[in-house]
Design a protein around this motif. Structure first.
Motif, PDB file in Angstrom:
ATOM      1  N   ARG A  62       0.852  -1.170   0.070  1.00  0.00           N
ATOM      2  CA  ARG A  62      -0.046  -0.074  -0.145  1.00  0.00           C
ATOM      3  C   ARG A  62       0.751   1.421  -0.135  1.00  0.00           C
ATOM      4  NH1 ARG A  62      -4.176   1.909   4.514  1.00  0.00           N
ATOM      5  NH2 ARG A  62      -4.882   3.533   3.866  1.00  0.00           N
ATOM      6  N   ALA A  63       0.700   2.042  -1.069  1.00  0.00           N
ATOM      7  CA  ALA A  63       1.384   3.383  -0.998  1.00  0.00           C
ATOM      8  C   ALA A  63       0.780   4.373   0.099  1.00  0.00           C
ATOM      9  CB  ALA A  63       1.434   4.045  -2.348  1.00  0.00           C
ATOM     10  N   PRO A  64       1.761   5.088   0.628  1.00  0.00           N
ATOM     11  CA  PRO A  64       1.488   6.199   1.600  1.00  0.00           C
ATOM     12  C   PRO A  64       0.455   7.091   1.299  1.00  0.00           C
ATOM     13  CG  PRO A  64       3.693   5.929   1.464  1.00  0.00           C
ATOM     14  CD  PRO A  64       3.395   4.974   0.345  1.00  0.00           C
ATOM     15  N   GLY A 104      -1.464  15.551   5.220  1.00  0.00           N
ATOM     16  CA  GLY A 104      -1.136  14.187   5.995  1.00  0.00           C
ATOM     17  C   GLY A 104      -0.783  13.082   4.931  1.00  0.00           C
ATOM     18  N   THR A 105      -1.010  11.929   5.462  1.00  0.00           N
ATOM     19  CA  THR A 105      -0.590  10.880   4.604  1.00  0.00           C
ATOM     20  C   THR A 105      -1.463   9.608   5.260  1.00  0.00           C
ATOM     21  OG1 THR A 105       0.969   9.121   3.882  1.00  0.00           O
ATOM     22  CG2 THR A 105       1.198   9.984   6.259  1.00  0.00           C
ATOM     23  N   THR A 106      -2.050   8.664   4.341  1.00  0.00           N
ATOM     24  CA  THR A 106      -2.869   7.651   4.576  1.00  0.00           C
ATOM     25  C   THR A 106      -2.043   6.636   5.148  1.00  0.00           C
ATOM     26  OG1 THR A 106      -2.729   6.876   2.409  1.00  0.00           O
ATOM     27  CG2 THR A 106      -4.588   8.303   3.115  1.00  0.00           C
ATOM     28  N   GLU A 107      -0.727   6.537   5.348  1.00  0.00           N
ATOM     29  CA  GLU A 107      -0.035   5.632   5.610  1.00  0.00           C
ATOM     30  C   GLU A 107      -0.425   5.002   7.056  1.00  0.00           C
ATOM     31  OE1 GLU A 107       4.818   4.249   6.111  1.00  0.00           O
ATOM     32  OE2 GLU A 107       4.425   6.411   5.574  1.00  0.00           O
ATOM     33  N   LYS A 109      -2.046   2.468  10.373  1.00  0.00           N
ATOM     34  CA  LYS A 109      -3.363   2.553  11.224  1.00  0.00           C
ATOM     35  C   LYS A 109      -3.554   3.905  11.863  1.00  0.00           C
ATOM     36  CE  LYS A 109      -1.544   0.052  15.254  1.00  0.00           C
ATOM     37  NZ  LYS A 109      -1.944  -0.951  16.114  1.00  0.00           N
ATOM     38  N   ASP A 110      -2.335   4.793  12.127  1.00  0.00           N
ATOM     39  CA  ASP A 110      -2.569   5.975  12.975  1.00  0.00           C
ATOM     40  C   ASP A 110      -2.468   6.978  11.857  1.00  0.00           C
ATOM     41  OD1 ASP A 110      -2.784   4.769  15.459  1.00  0.00           O
ATOM     42  OD2 ASP A 110      -0.669   4.098  15.327  1.00  0.00           O
ATOM     43  N   TRP A 111      -2.744   7.013  10.867  1.00  0.00           N
ATOM     44  CA  TRP A 111      -2.693   7.975   9.741  1.00  0.00           C
ATOM     45  C   TRP A 111      -3.249   9.308  10.312  1.00  0.00           C
ATOM     46  CZ3 TRP A 111      -6.657  10.627   7.638  1.00  0.00           C
ATOM     47  CH2 TRP A 111      -7.961   9.994   7.809  1.00  0.00           C
ATOM     48  N   GLU A 112      -4.190   9.280  11.214  1.00  0.00           N
ATOM     49  CA  GLU A 112      -4.681  10.595  11.620  1.00  0.00           C
ATOM     50  C   GLU A 112      -3.785  11.395  12.316  1.00  0.00           C
ATOM     51  OE1 GLU A 112      -8.124   9.258  13.878  1.00  0.00           O
ATOM     52  OE2 GLU A 112      -9.506   9.676  12.364  1.00  0.00           O
ATOM     53  N   ARG A 113      -2.763  10.860  13.043  1.00  0.00           N
ATOM     54  CA  ARG A 113      -1.627  11.622  13.696  1.00  0.00           C
ATOM     55  C   ARG A 113      -0.688  12.060  12.771  1.00  0.00           C
ATOM     56  NH1 ARG A 113      -1.191  10.881  19.002  1.00  0.00           N
ATOM     57  NH2 ARG A 113       1.018  11.376  18.799  1.00  0.00           N
ATOM     58  N   THR A 114      -0.717  12.039  11.483  1.00  0.00           N
ATOM     59  CA  THR A 114       0.007  12.690  10.290  1.00  0.00           C
ATOM     60  C   THR A 114      -0.235  13.731  10.044  1.00  0.00           C
ATOM     61  OG1 THR A 114      -0.691  11.687   8.367  1.00  0.00           O
ATOM     62  CG2 THR A 114       0.730  10.115   9.626  1.00  0.00           C
ATOM     63  N   ILE A 115      -1.668  14.305  10.325  1.00  0.00           N
ATOM     64  CA  ILE A 115      -1.947  15.299   9.719  1.00  0.00           C
ATOM     65  C   ILE A 115      -1.773  16.443  10.571  1.00  0.00           C
ATOM     66  CG2 ILE A 115      -4.593  16.369   9.487  1.00  0.00           C
ATOM     67  CD1 ILE A 115      -5.803  13.893   9.415  1.00  0.00           C
ATOM     68  N   THR A 116      -1.413  17.625   9.824  1.00  0.00           N
ATOM     69  CA  THR A 116      -0.976  18.748  10.136  1.00  0.00           C
ATOM     70  C   THR A 116      -1.967  19.794   9.644  1.00  0.00           C
ATOM     71  OG1 THR A 116       0.804  19.174   8.967  1.00  0.00           O
ATOM     72  CG2 THR A 116       1.481  18.093  10.933  1.00  0.00           C
ATOM     73  N   GLY A 117      -2.129  21.064  10.213  1.00  0.00           N
ATOM     74  CA  GLY A 117      -2.858  22.048   9.459  1.00  0.00           C
ATOM     75  C   GLY A 117      -3.308  23.251  10.236  1.00  0.00           C
ATOM     76  N   SER A 118      -3.880  24.091   9.939  1.00  0.00           N
ATOM     77  CA  SER A 118      -4.387  25.235  10.801  1.00  0.00           C
ATOM     78  C   SER A 118      -5.430  25.946   9.983  1.00  0.00           C
ATOM     79  CB  SER A 118      -3.253  26.274  10.968  1.00  0.00           C
ATOM     80  OG  SER A 118      -2.915  26.946   9.624  1.00  0.00           O
ATOM     81  N   GLY A 119      -6.180  26.541  10.998  1.00  0.00           N
ATOM     82  CA  GLY A 119      -7.681  27.270  10.297  1.00  0.00           C
ATOM     83  C   GLY A 119      -8.225  28.179  11.491  1.00  0.00           C
ATOM     84  N   ASN A 120      -9.262  28.672  11.207  1.00  0.00           N
ATOM     85  CA  ASN A 120     -10.415  29.366  12.135  1.00  0.00           C
ATOM     86  C   ASN A 120     -11.668  29.076  12.135  1.00  0.00           C
ATOM     87  OD1 ASN A 120     -11.221  31.580  10.532  1.00  0.00           O
ATOM     88  ND2 ASN A 120      -8.873  31.490   9.892  1.00  0.00           N
ATOM     89  N   PHE A 121     -12.652  29.498  12.861  1.00  0.00           N
ATOM     90  CA  PHE A 121     -13.797  29.233  12.834  1.00  0.00           C
ATOM     91  C   PHE A 121     -14.636  30.501  13.653  1.00  0.00           C
ATOM     92  CE2 PHE A 121     -13.374  27.312  16.880  1.00  0.00           C
ATOM     93  CZ  PHE A 121     -14.376  27.563  17.406  1.00  0.00           C
ATOM     94  N   ALA A 122     -15.685  30.841  13.119  1.00  0.00           N
ATOM     95  CA  ALA A 122     -16.606  31.857  13.804  1.00  0.00           C
ATOM     96  C   ALA A 122     -18.155  31.611  13.554  1.00  0.00           C
ATOM     97  CB  ALA A 122     -16.278  33.170  13.495  1.00  0.00           C
TER      98      ALA A 122
END
Length: 212
Positions: A62-64, A104-107, A109-122
Motif C-alpha cells: 500500500r502506497a502512503p 497528511g498521509t494515509t500510511e 493505522k495511525d494515519w490521523e496523527r500525520t495530519i497537520t494544519g491550521s484554520g479558524n472558525f466563527a
C-alpha cells in the motif's frame, strides 16, 4: 466519502453524517487538484483536494498517498447543520464561517496523527440550547459559559469562534472566545482524535472575573 453524479449533485458523508443531493460544482485543475464548490445548509462550501500517488508501495503493498486539502465555509446555517445528527439537533443556532488547510498521509493505522494544519472558525448571532451537545463541544461551552448550560435552557451569543491548529493527533486552540449578553469569556486547550480533552478558560460576568 464523496460520490459524484453526472447531473452535478452528489452525496457527502462522514461517520454517519450524510448530506444527500447537494448541488455542487467540481472539476480538476491543471496540476491535478480536485476543486469543489457546493451549497451547504443555506451557505457555501468550497475547497480543493490533492492526493499524491507517486510514492512507491511499501512491503504491505500500500502506497502512503500523501494528501492536502483546503476548505472554506461561509454563511452556513448552524441549526440545519446540527439537525443532521440526533445528538446535536436543536442544540445550536447561528451562521458559521470557517477556513482550514491541512495535509497528511494515509500510511499506517495511525494515519490521523500525520495530519497537520491550521484554520479558524466563527459562529455569529447564535444560541446554545441545552447541554448534551457532544463531548468536546460541551466541555468548551461549559467553560465559556461558567457552567450556565447546566441550569439555563438557552445561551444567546453574538460571537463564538477561535483558531485551530492540528498536529500529533490533536486539534488545539490558543484562544476560543464567546461574546454574549453580560458575559465575555475565552478558553484555550485541545482535544484529541482519541477523545481526550484539555481546556481551561476565564470569563467575565457582570464585572466579575472567574476561572474554570
Amino acid at each position: 466519502t464523496l460520490e459524484f453524479r453526472p447531473d452535478g449533485t452528489g452525496l457527502l458523508s462522514h461517520r454517519g453524517l450524510g448530506l444527500k443531493d447537494a448541488a455542487m460544482k467540481y472539476g480538476f485543475t491543471d496540476d491535478g487538484r480536485l476543486r469543489i464548490e457546493m451549497e451547504l445548509y443555506g451557505g457555501m462550501m468550497s475547497g480543493s483536494l490533492e492526493v499524491d500517488r507517486s510514492p512507491a508501495p511499501k512491503e504491505s503493498g500500500r502506497a502512503p498517498a500523501p494528501f492536502a486539502f483546503r476548505m472554506n465555509l461561509k454563511d452556513v446555517d448552524v441549526a440545519r447543520l446540527a439537525a443532521a445528527t440526533p445528538r446535536m439537533k436543536g442544540k445550536m443556532e447561528g451562521k458559521l464561517e470557517a477556513q482550514l488547510e491541512a495535509r497528511g498521509t494515509t500510511e499506517g493505522k495511525d494515519w490521523e496523527r500525520t495530519i497537520t494544519g491550521s484554520g479558524n472558525f466563527a459562529i455569529r448571532q447564535g444560541r446554545f440550547s441545552g447541554f448534551s451537545m457532544g463531548q468536546q463541544l460541551s466541555k468548551i461551552v461549559t467553560i465559556l459559559t461558567l457552567g450556565q448550560q447546566r441550569f439555563s435552557s438557552d445561551t444567546p451569543f453574538s460571537y463564538f469562534g477561535g483558531d485551530l491548529e492540528i498536529a500529533d493527533g490533536r486539534v488545539a486552540s490558543k484562544k476560543i472566545e464567546l461574546q454574549s449578553p453580560n458575559l465575555n469569556s475565552a478558553a484555550a486547550g485541545s482535544f484529541g482524535f482519541d477523545g481526550t480533552i484539555q481546556y481551561q478558560g476565564e470569563a467575565t460576568l457582570s464585572g466579575l472575573s472567574a476561572e474554570a
